[in-house]
Design a protein around this motif. Sequence first.
Motif, short mmCIF file in Angstrom:
data_model
loop_
_atom_site.label_atom_id
_atom_site.label_comp_id
_atom_site.label_asym_id
_atom_site.label_seq_id
_atom_site.Cartn_x
_atom_site.Cartn_y
_atom_site.Cartn_z
N LYS A 86 -3.99 0.31 -5.85
CA LYS A 86 -3.73 1.70 -6.24
C LYS A 86 -4.89 2.61 -5.84
O LYS A 86 -4.69 3.78 -5.50
CB LYS A 86 -3.48 1.79 -7.74
CG LYS A 86 -2.19 1.13 -8.20
CD LYS A 86 -2.05 1.19 -9.71
CE LYS A 86 -0.75 0.53 -10.17
NZ LYS A 86 -0.61 0.54 -11.66
N LEU B 163 -3.11 3.24 6.03
CA LEU B 163 -4.12 3.85 5.16
C LEU B 163 -4.97 4.87 5.91
O LEU B 163 -5.37 5.89 5.35
CB LEU B 163 -5.01 2.76 4.56
CG LEU B 163 -4.31 1.84 3.54
CD1 LEU B 163 -5.21 0.66 3.19
CD2 LEU B 163 -3.93 2.61 2.28
N ALA C 115 -6.94 2.13 -3.29
CA ALA C 115 -7.35 1.79 -1.92
C ALA C 115 -7.91 2.99 -1.16
O ALA C 115 -8.79 2.84 -0.32
CB ALA C 115 -6.18 1.18 -1.16
N ALA D 46 -0.58 2.75 -3.33
CA ALA D 46 -1.84 3.47 -3.05
C ALA D 46 -1.64 4.98 -3.22
O ALA D 46 -0.67 5.54 -2.71
CB ALA D 46 -2.32 3.15 -1.65
N PHE E 30 0.83 -1.21 0.00
CA PHE E 30 0.00 0.00 0.00
C PHE E 30 0.87 1.26 0.00
O PHE E 30 0.51 2.27 -0.62
CB PHE E 30 -0.96 -0.01 1.19
CG PHE E 30 -2.08 -0.99 1.03
CD1 PHE E 30 -3.11 -0.76 0.13
CD2 PHE E 30 -2.12 -2.16 1.78
CE1 PHE E 30 -4.15 -1.66 -0.04
CE2 PHE E 30 -3.15 -3.08 1.63
CZ PHE E 30 -4.17 -2.83 0.72
#
Length: 376
Positions: A201, A223, A203, A147, A143
């Motif tokens: 990508k 995240l 997320a 991301a 991520f």
Amino acid sequence: MKGLRKYLSPFAPDQSGAAAVLCEFHGLIIILDAGGCAGNICGFDEPRWFDSRSAIFSAGLRDMDAILGRDDRLVEKIGKACEKLSADFIAVIGTPVPAVIGTDYKALSRMVEKKTGIPALTIDTDGTKLYDIGEKKTWKELFKKFAVKQEVEPGRVGIIGATPLSFGGIYDENFLKEYFSGKGFSKVLCYGMGDGLEAVKEAAAAEKNIVISPSGIAAAKYLKQKFGTPYEVFCPPEIIPEWKERKEQLEHSEQIEQNTAMPNRKERSDKKVLIVHQQVLANTLREELLTLAMEQKIETDFAKITVASWFMLDDALKKEGDILFKEEDDWITYIKENEYDIIIADPLLKKAVPFYKGEWYDLPHFAISGKKRQSV
């Protein structure tokens, strides 16, 4: 004795966990070894290897390559592989060899990207830890690498932490998507188990993330910190095929007793239960059993339900008495000294405690036994 195994097989190591996360992302996966670790992953720890395709290679390190740290030769090999295969990214996964010689993973990543022009990530696993540590590192690196900021899409949910090592043989691949779709989410993405790199990508577009194993918590925290995406740590108990049917049987039985107003209904019994699996699934089962007992939908009260694992136990998810096993002898001694009425665990663990006389319910953990649930 530390490390001695007379009944239990070695559990899946951290490099296997890293490879399990990346298997479905259409990357070129390089195991930085002489051949043995890659063979173990493909032959034992990755069930998808037998019925689907994934570009997993051994670096094929030789003695002098390892002793002299010839990263340039590795990079040259990766460059040649990229000429023959298309890949969205390159991943180099560590083993004991690079750990011993002190490989500079950041430098290696830069060298690979310069040589190939393809995004590269490196996972500094060392083969001395267990699969969940490798998964934890890989989810977060994945991520962090790919991301990017997105507009939040209402009704979109991401599922982090699903790999065959935690759930192999327990549930159907489409279960999680169907389950959370039934909970009102319009778009359900299960990273690494059905959804690939494009989903990673994007997320940040998720309204919420669901973490179904401890290995996904670090990624979910990242995240949330980076994009503000909230997360929940939860694994639906219905992920176990027998659970829904068993629960319905219990509730139906209770309903019959209430309707017939049985005057001599037997007294509820107190039982001690031990649940051994990855922490999130085990916690979910504990809460479900306690809820059923509290609502008196089963004829059992629970004096104690203990969650145990051979893998990560997040302090925020632990309850008093939860236990982490390290050695086979720890497991045998604990079962001898604690009289549990019910144990829910992988059947391989039963072989180490033949003296146990209580009820045993199989709950396979692929990283422990390498075996899937038998069809019934």
